[in-house]
Design a protein around this motif. Structure first.
Motif, mmCIF file in Angstrom:
data_model
loop_
_atom_site.group_PDB
_atom_site.id
_atom_site.type_symbol
_atom_site.label_atom_id
_atom_site.label_comp_id
_atom_site.label_asym_id
_atom_site.label_seq_id
_atom_site.Cartn_x
_atom_site.Cartn_y
_atom_site.Cartn_z
ATOM 1 N N VAL A 192 67.396 -9.590 106.834
ATOM 2 C CA VAL A 192 66.331 -8.886 107.546
ATOM 3 C C VAL A 192 66.021 -7.612 106.767
ATOM 4 N N LEU A 193 64.976 -7.670 105.965
ATOM 5 C CA LEU A 193 64.679 -6.565 105.057
ATOM 6 C C LEU A 193 64.393 -5.263 105.800
ATOM 7 N N SER A 194 63.799 -5.373 106.980
ATOM 8 C CA SER A 194 63.462 -4.165 107.736
ATOM 9 C C SER A 194 64.701 -3.421 108.223
ATOM 10 N N GLN A 195 65.847 -4.099 108.264
ATOM 11 C CA GLN A 195 67.081 -3.464 108.733
ATOM 12 C C GLN A 195 67.928 -2.898 107.599
ATOM 13 N N LEU A 196 67.487 -3.083 106.360
ATOM 14 C CA LEU A 196 68.291 -2.628 105.232
ATOM 15 C C LEU A 196 68.251 -1.106 105.107
ATOM 16 N N PRO A 197 69.340 -0.499 104.641
ATOM 17 C CA PRO A 197 69.371 0.961 104.469
ATOM 18 C C PRO A 197 68.463 1.405 103.337
ATOM 19 N N LYS A 198 68.102 2.683 103.356
ATOM 20 C CA LYS A 198 67.245 3.248 102.323
ATOM 21 C C LYS A 198 68.086 3.714 101.146
ATOM 22 N N LEU A 199 67.522 3.563 99.957
ATOM 23 C CA LEU A 199 68.189 4.071 98.756
ATOM 24 C C LEU A 199 68.031 5.583 98.684
ATOM 25 N N PRO A 200 68.958 6.273 97.985
ATOM 26 C CA PRO A 200 68.817 7.736 97.845
ATOM 27 C C PRO A 200 67.503 8.097 97.182
ATOM 28 N N ARG A 201 66.963 9.222 97.579
ATOM 29 C CA ARG A 201 65.697 9.687 97.015
ATOM 30 C C ARG A 201 65.892 10.073 95.558
ATOM 31 N N ILE A 202 64.965 9.659 94.717
ATOM 32 C CA ILE A 202 64.987 10.041 93.305
ATOM 33 C C ILE A 202 64.281 11.371 93.151
ATOM 34 N N GLY A 203 64.986 12.350 92.578
ATOM 35 C CA GLY A 203 64.351 13.630 92.316
ATOM 36 C C GLY A 203 64.660 14.703 93.331
ATOM 37 N N GLY A 204 65.659 14.492 94.191
ATOM 38 C CA GLY A 204 66.075 15.543 95.109
ATOM 39 C C GLY A 204 65.360 15.482 96.439
ATOM 40 N N LYS A 205 65.636 16.475 97.295
ATOM 41 C CA LYS A 205 65.080 16.507 98.643
ATOM 42 C C LYS A 205 63.596 16.849 98.640
ATOM 43 N N LYS A 206 62.907 16.315 99.646
ATOM 44 C CA LYS A 206 61.484 16.585 99.798
ATOM 45 C C LYS A 206 61.265 18.004 100.294
ATOM 46 N N ARG A 207 60.302 18.659 99.685
ATOM 47 C CA ARG A 207 60.030 20.037 100.087
ATOM 48 C C ARG A 207 59.367 20.082 101.452
ATOM 49 N N SER A 208 59.608 21.169 102.174
ATOM 50 C CA SER A 208 58.990 21.336 103.487
ATOM 51 C C SER A 208 57.502 21.634 103.320
ATOM 52 N N ASN A 209 56.758 21.491 104.424
ATOM 53 C CA ASN A 209 55.324 21.762 104.375
ATOM 54 C C ASN A 209 55.038 23.200 103.985
ATOM 55 N N LEU A 210 55.931 24.127 104.405
ATOM 56 C CA LEU A 210 55.724 25.535 104.069
ATOM 57 C C LEU A 210 55.779 25.742 102.562
#
Length: 597
Positions: free
Chosen positions: A267-285
């Motif tokens: 069930v592909l929809s239940q698979l875990p996400k891979l780590p983000r490439i390039g670090g954490k996403k910046r906040s909107n601010l």
């Protein structure tokens, strides 16, 4: 009566097989009861991570043995089916560890297996041994010529070793006759593999595809092979992976397996996400607010910067990846510009394939220097030789005078004026003998073809030259011509290989290390190209990752270890003189990597 008895036997067989069937599925790994070793672990977000940023091998096996044969018959192996989703991510975009494999093994952990090119499945002594009873489907991301790899991005079916019974470049056949689509195993993107064995037809099918694509109708690999002689009655199923010089993470996101039936669909929809490439996403601010607030400040500063930018543009410089290692030793472009008087033609010392060399004087110390100006558009200066790049780079002139040392005695191979490029798995198209007499491999002098094995031969000559303090071919008194490899071999044959060492070594040396250099030099100098190690193996021998094969005097002779002599080359040498270095050299044919050091 006989027909009824036969039906009864078939019914009993089917009943027993059904009782022994195994089926399981993991849509992610949430601390599942798998048997792990090495650095294998479950990540907090339910990934099975086989390797991380360490150099090692790891295994992950289903904890219970799986029955592959009936208890009353060991001549027929059950059918089985498995599918899994994986991803391979390296710290480098184009280089990685050795790869991973789905494995059926008689034991969990596979003791004695080596991590690099053997993927933690076997070692250099038991590879292809029929007693291994190992079946694997490898996802191989490094080209290992000694294992018969087709390239550095392939899928292979392995039986009892890492020399694949059948392999193919990674990819899939698109639906509706869409043709073959290539895939890059180290792209970091999740992909799905299907491995199916039909016990009745004795056929193995392996299929690969991105997870956004349904299972292709045409498998990537199909092999007719009876696994009854390979699989024991009970075996363990799981995964193995290994890294080498380039640290790599191998992930399994989901896994399904079944005997005598089709593995359940992940069930592909239940698979875990891979780590983000390039670090954490910046906040909107940070992503929106700060840039907006900074616009006014930037506009105010632009007018003051224009003058400075125009001046600095004259001395602009670009840092390339290979320069980062030498940060503390760099000169600013402005200093070199001033030292060479703006790279004026009257300061030009010479021109090579990699750029122009200028005479300069550093303004601070008044030191006279030579400066090579290389175009940033050229990729000629990037030094992956036999492996690790999209093409093979054969140097063709490995010798002591082309090895440069820095102040810490770190060696760097220079002078790529004779080097040639060709695709992995293809034959080099060279037909002219080039290089330096004494370092030329016997087969190179006959065919003119430049190969990686010829470079290894030259490296063997270099090893012996450094360890002995003598030239590969020299003269001594009235004895006439002395072939260095013959002399070292004679010392070894007399039982005192250390007799060949350079007297300048004195007594302050480690005997085992000097013997290793001598024996490896002899092994690289073997007259049969296939008997020489690869340069990857040479590095592994020096670093102690794998033991040097036991060299026996019974298995070698002076005919096996020999340099080509002068006969037949006198006219050639006179026709193509060279003044680039001492000794006899040969002029190169035109190449993509011509000229310069």
């Amino acid at each position: 009566m006989a027909a009824m008895f036969f039906k009864l036997v078939m019914l009993i067989q089917a009943t027993l097989a059904a009782a022994q069937n195994v089926s399981f599925i993991y849509n992610g790994f949430r601390s599942e009861n798998l048997s792990l070793d090495g650095v294998a672990q479950f990540t907090p977000n339910s990934l099975l991570m086989l390797t991380n940023d360490s150099q090692d091998k790891s295994h992950a096996f289903y904890p219970n043995p799986v029955t592959f044969k009936n208890s009353y018959s060991d001549t027929i192996a059950f059918s089985f089916s498995t599918t899994f989703v994986f991803a391979i991510r390296s710290v480098y975009a184009t280089l990685s560890g050795h790869g991973m494999a789905f494995v059926i093994s008689p034991t969990r952990g596979i003791p004695g297996a080596f991590p690099p090119q053997y993927l933690g499945l076997c070692n250099n002594t038991n590879n292809s041994n029929e007693t291994n009873c190992v079946f694997a489907v490898e996802l191989d991301t490094i080209l290992n010529n000694e294992l018969g790899d087709i390239n550095n991005n392939h899928v292979g079916i392995d039986i009892n070793g890492l020399r694949s019974e059948k392999s193919a470049p990674a990819g899939y056949y698109a639906p509706n006759n869409g043709g073959f689509r290539n895939l890059t195993l180290i792209s970091g993107q999740p992909m799905q593999v299907w491995v199916e064995y039909d016990g009745a037809k004795k056929k193995i099918d392996v299929t690969l595809a991105p997870i956004v694509v349904d299972k292709p109708q045409i498998p990537l690999l199909s092999l007719k092979r009876d696994l009854s002689m390979v699989l024991n009655k009970t075996m363990y199923v799981g995964f193995s992976a290994s890294t080498g010089s380039f640290l790599t993470s191998h992930y399994v996101l989901g896994w399904s397996f079944a005997t005598n039936g089709q593995a359940r669909e992940i069930v592909l929809s239940q698979l875990p996400k891979l780590p983000r490439i390039g670090g954490k996403k910046r906040s909107n601010l940070v992503a929106i607010g700060v840039p907006v607030m900074s616009v006014s400040l930037v506009l105010l500063a632009i007018s003051g910067l224009i003058y400075g930018i125009r001046r600095m543009k004259k001395f602009a410089e670009l840092l390339e990846d290979w320069e980062l290692e030498y940060g503390p030793q760099r000169f600013k472009y402005k200093e070199l510009y001033i030292a060479t008087k703006g790279f004026k033609e009257k300061e030009l010392l010479g021109t090579g394939g990699f750029g122009k060399v200028y005479r300069g004087i550093l303004p601070s110390s008044k030191t006279e220097i030579a400066v090579k100006r290389v175009s940033h558009d050229s990729r000629q200066g990037m030094f992956y030789l036999h492996e690790g790049w999209e093409q093979v780079v054969v140097h063709r002139d490995v010798k002591a005078s082309n090895v440069l040392l820095d102040e810490e005695l770190n060696g760097r191979l220079g002078d790529f004026g004779l080097a040639r490029l060709y695709d992995h798995g293809k034959d080099p198209q060279t037909t002219r003998v080039v290089g330096t007499l004494g370092y030329l491999a016997p087969e190179h002098t006959r065919s003119g073809k430049a190969t990686t094995q010829a470079d290894v031969f030259s490296f063997g000559a270099f090893l012996l030259e450094v360890a002995c303090g003598r030239r590969p071919i020299g003269t001594q008194g009235q004895d006439g011509e002395i072939i260095l490899v013959d002399w070292v071999f004679s010392c070894w044959k007399r039982g005192n290989i250390l007799e060949a060492r350079d007297p300048n070594l004195g007594t302050e040396f480690i005997v085992e290390e000097v013997e290793l250099v001598f024996k490896l030099g002899l092994l690289c100098s073997h007259s049969v190209p296939s008997a020489r190690p690869s340069m990857r193996q040479v590095v592994q021998y020096f670093e102690g990752d794998i033991p040097l094969p036991e060299l026996s005097l019974d298995g070698l002779s002076a005919r096996d270890l020999t340099f080509p002599h002068h006969e037949g080359f006198d006219d050639f040498v006179k026709s193509y003189p060279s003044s680039t270095s001492k000794g006899t050299s040969y002029v190169p044919e035109p190449t993509l990597l011509s000229g310069g050091r």
